[in-house]
Design an enzyme around this catalytic site. Structure first.
Site, short mmCIF file in Angstrom:
data_model
loop_
_atom_site.label_atom_id
_atom_site.label_comp_id
_atom_site.label_asym_id
_atom_site.label_seq_id
_atom_site.Cartn_x
_atom_site.Cartn_y
_atom_site.Cartn_z
N ASP A 55 2.68 -2.46 4.57
CA ASP A 55 2.10 -1.71 5.69
C ASP A 55 1.74 -2.71 6.78
OD1 ASP A 55 0.79 -0.08 7.44
OD2 ASP A 55 -0.75 0.61 6.05
N ASP A 67 1.73 3.15 13.54
CA ASP A 67 1.53 3.47 12.14
C ASP A 67 2.86 3.33 11.40
OD1 ASP A 67 1.03 4.57 9.66
OD2 ASP A 67 -0.01 6.33 10.41
#
Length: 258
Positions: free
Chosen positions: A196, A20
């Protein structure tokens, strides 16, 4: 989701955790979790240090501890002493989360306030640079979804353009970009974007994404804000400019979201 290997403690306890790039810190299922299959047992580690006991707003009773964390798999282990970990009593899709995001002020749990794991490694002389490189394969083969390089640039899988861009805002890798091009649609307006690396789609302002969708005749699915196209359709590449350099994402890799 993309998963990576980590080990915690002495002797090593091995885990498969989700990668993540938005959250900061190592979150792991604790042995006190009633619904977790694979958990960390701090009592079996001679290098573990208890720091605090906490309860989140959602009722998660979690422990903050410190231990030796190894990134990767033997024999290519990267040992990082004095790593802060959050031991959770809630189940994850994997055994936990390896957050490579930026240090947060009151972010996701207490652990988000600590130094990012690679900055901690850099400060202890474990890595040459407090950076990482993620290479994701388009077609996963035999469980091999790509490569993550801790502490440097992946010279094997990266292209020739290696550039660095100042953060527009110290929050979740937000940078400035411009020069959007998608088929017959072009937009030179400046924007800020959140990078991201583990996200599965490209998101943007509704007007921009609607124009991109119009180029290929995509239909909107209002239930989840995604646009859909025929899988057999030939799609154009998506180009954008960051720091004066143009980058292109081909159609095999791109999904559009409002």
């Amino acid at each position: 989701m993309y998963a990576v290997n980590v080990t915690i403690g002495t002797p090593n306890q091995q885990f498969l955790v989700n990668l993540d790039t938005q959250n900061n810190g190592l979150y792991i299922q604790d042995k006190s979790c009633r619904y977790c299959n694979h958990t960390f047992d701090s009592s079996k580690s001679s290098t573990y240090k208890f720091l605090s006991q906490n309860t989140s707003l959602g009722g998660n009773n979690y422990t903050i501890g410190q231990d030796v964390v190894n990134l990767g798999l033997s024999p290519n282990l990267l040992p990082i002493p004095n790593t802060i970990i959050e031991q959770d009593t809630i189940p994850y899709y994997g055994d936990g989360i390896l957050g490579l995001g930026l240090q947060q002020d009151g972010g996701y749990g207490y652990i988000g306030n600590n130094l990012p794991i690679l900055v901690n490694a850099y400060n202890q002389g474990v890595v040459d640079q407090p950076v990482y490189t993620i290479y994701l394969r388009k077609n996963i083969q035999n469980g091999d979804a790509g490569v993550i390089t801790y502490g440097g640039v992946d010279s094997t899988n990266c292209g020739s353009v290696i550039a660095y861009q100042p953060l527009a805002k110290y929050e979740n890798y937000i940078i400035a970009f411009s020069g959007i091009s998608y088929g017959s649609y072009a937009n030179s307006n400046p924007y800020t974007t959140l990078v991201d690396a583990t996200s599965g789609y490209i998101a943007g302002p509704p007007s921009v994404i609607a124009n991109m969708a119009k180029v290929v005749g995509a239909t909107s699915d209002k239930s989840n804000d995604f646009y859909q196209v025929n899988c057999d359709q030939q799609l154009p590449s998506f180009s954008f400019t960051i720091g004066g350099k143009q980058y292109t994402v081909d159609s095999v890799s791109a999904h559009l979201k409002i």
